[in-house]
Design a protein around this motif. Structure first.
Motif, PDB file in Angstrom:
ATOM      1  N   ARG A 188       0.903  -1.129  -0.086  1.00  0.00           N
ATOM      2  CA  ARG A 188      -0.130   0.067   0.073  1.00  0.00           C
ATOM      3  C   ARG A 188       0.725   1.384   0.083  1.00  0.00           C
ATOM      4  NH1 ARG A 188      -2.134  -0.750   4.489  1.00  0.00           N
ATOM      5  NH2 ARG A 188      -3.873  -1.850   3.710  1.00  0.00           N
ATOM      6  N   VAL A 189       0.611   2.300  -0.851  1.00  0.00           N
ATOM      7  CA  VAL A 189       1.169   3.650  -0.684  1.00  0.00           C
ATOM      8  C   VAL A 189       0.264   4.468  -0.166  1.00  0.00           C
ATOM      9  CG1 VAL A 189       2.014   5.331  -2.092  1.00  0.00           C
ATOM     10  CG2 VAL A 189       2.505   3.017  -2.761  1.00  0.00           C
ATOM     11  N   THR A 190       0.779   5.213   0.827  1.00  0.00           N
ATOM     12  CA  THR A 190      -0.088   6.182   1.519  1.00  0.00           C
ATOM     13  C   THR A 190       0.285   7.422   1.428  1.00  0.00           C
ATOM     14  OG1 THR A 190      -0.606   4.265   3.385  1.00  0.00           O
ATOM     15  CG2 THR A 190      -1.166   6.707   3.772  1.00  0.00           C
ATOM     16  N   VAL A 191      -0.521   8.439   1.073  1.00  0.00           N
ATOM     17  CA  VAL A 191       0.076   9.988   1.013  1.00  0.00           C
ATOM     18  C   VAL A 191      -0.880  10.675   1.736  1.00  0.00           C
ATOM     19  CG1 VAL A 191       0.507  11.879  -0.752  1.00  0.00           C
ATOM     20  CG2 VAL A 191       0.809   9.342  -1.363  1.00  0.00           C
ATOM     21  N   THR A 192      -0.328  11.529   2.884  1.00  0.00           N
ATOM     22  CA  THR A 192      -1.062  12.392   3.636  1.00  0.00           C
ATOM     23  C   THR A 192      -0.826  13.705   3.230  1.00  0.00           C
ATOM     24  OG1 THR A 192      -0.538  10.826   5.439  1.00  0.00           O
ATOM     25  CG2 THR A 192      -1.291  12.986   6.090  1.00  0.00           C
TER      26      THR A 192
END
Length: 222
Positions: A188-192
């Motif tokens: 999973r790639v998570t961007v905030t």
């Protein structure tokens, strides 16, 4: 002598406008919220809403209230075409008796980043693993993202690394896979973004045993 009857006059109190709140907050997700205006006096009064509520909308602009009556005003907000950020407007509730009260309308537009996997591992063989497989991702967000979009994975091994940026909206990371155990990995790639909203994109791949043919027979190997 003649006694005259005594008369008593009764003074009716004027209309008194009250407003249930001085602040209506639609936060980051509410589409509507309400406040109530009420006539707490003894005579009919007229009330109105003035000011510039945009981008908020109001269900009514005013009306009349008999003694003891109330009216609910609905505040609405459509965020579809608004940029991200904090919103604030003010209106004034005014009555025919001369009283008035300011009501502040607040809300927020906050959308999660859009994340897209642009290059990801296909199924692999243990015997051909020479380097950790890479995941590349792109993202976009109106408000900008915080440092360190993350790549996490799970399966025979698990871990997490910050993506190495190639540009302001593109980065890559490597998944550390087991070189001795076959299995399926998820990642999973998570961007905030700067508001704390998170966008994600996910995928999976398998690392399989190698098929080795020895003397016409098939065996697995690494």
């Amino acid at each position: 002598s003649t006694t005259m009857p005594t008369t008593t006059s009764t003074t009716v109190p004027p209309g008194v406008l009250t407003v249930s709140t001085a602040r209506v907050d639609l936060a980051a997700s509410k589409e509507t919220a309400t406040f109530t205006v009420r006539n707490g006096g003894g005579t009919l009064l007229t009330w109105s809403l003035t000011g510039s509520p945009a981008p908020f909308t109001l269900s009514t602009g005013g009306g009349t209230l008999a003694p003891g009556d109330s009216r609910v005003v609905t505040v609405g907000l459509t965020r579809a075409n608004l940029p991200e950020g904090d919103l604030a407007s003010a209106i004034t509730v005014t009555s025919s008796t001369g009283s008035s009260m300011k009501v502040t309308l607040v809300g927020k537009v906050a959308r999660p980043p859009t994340v897209r996997i642009v290059n990801a591992p296909s199924d692999l063989l243990l015997c051909t693993l020479t380097a950790p497989p890479s995941v590349m991702a792109m993202w976009s967000d109106d408000s900008g993202v915080t440092a360190g979009p993350l790549l996490s994975w799970w399966g025979p091994t698990s871990g997490q690394v910050a993506l190495t940026p190639s540009s302001v909206d593109y980065g890559y990371g490597q998944i550390i896979v087991s070189t001795s155990v076959a299995g399926t990995y998820g990642y999973r790639v998570t961007v905030t973004d700067v508001w704390g909203n998170q966008g994600t994109a996910e995928g999976s791949f398998s690392v399989n045993e190698c098929q080795i043919i020895i003397g016409g027979s098939t065996a697995t190997g690494r």
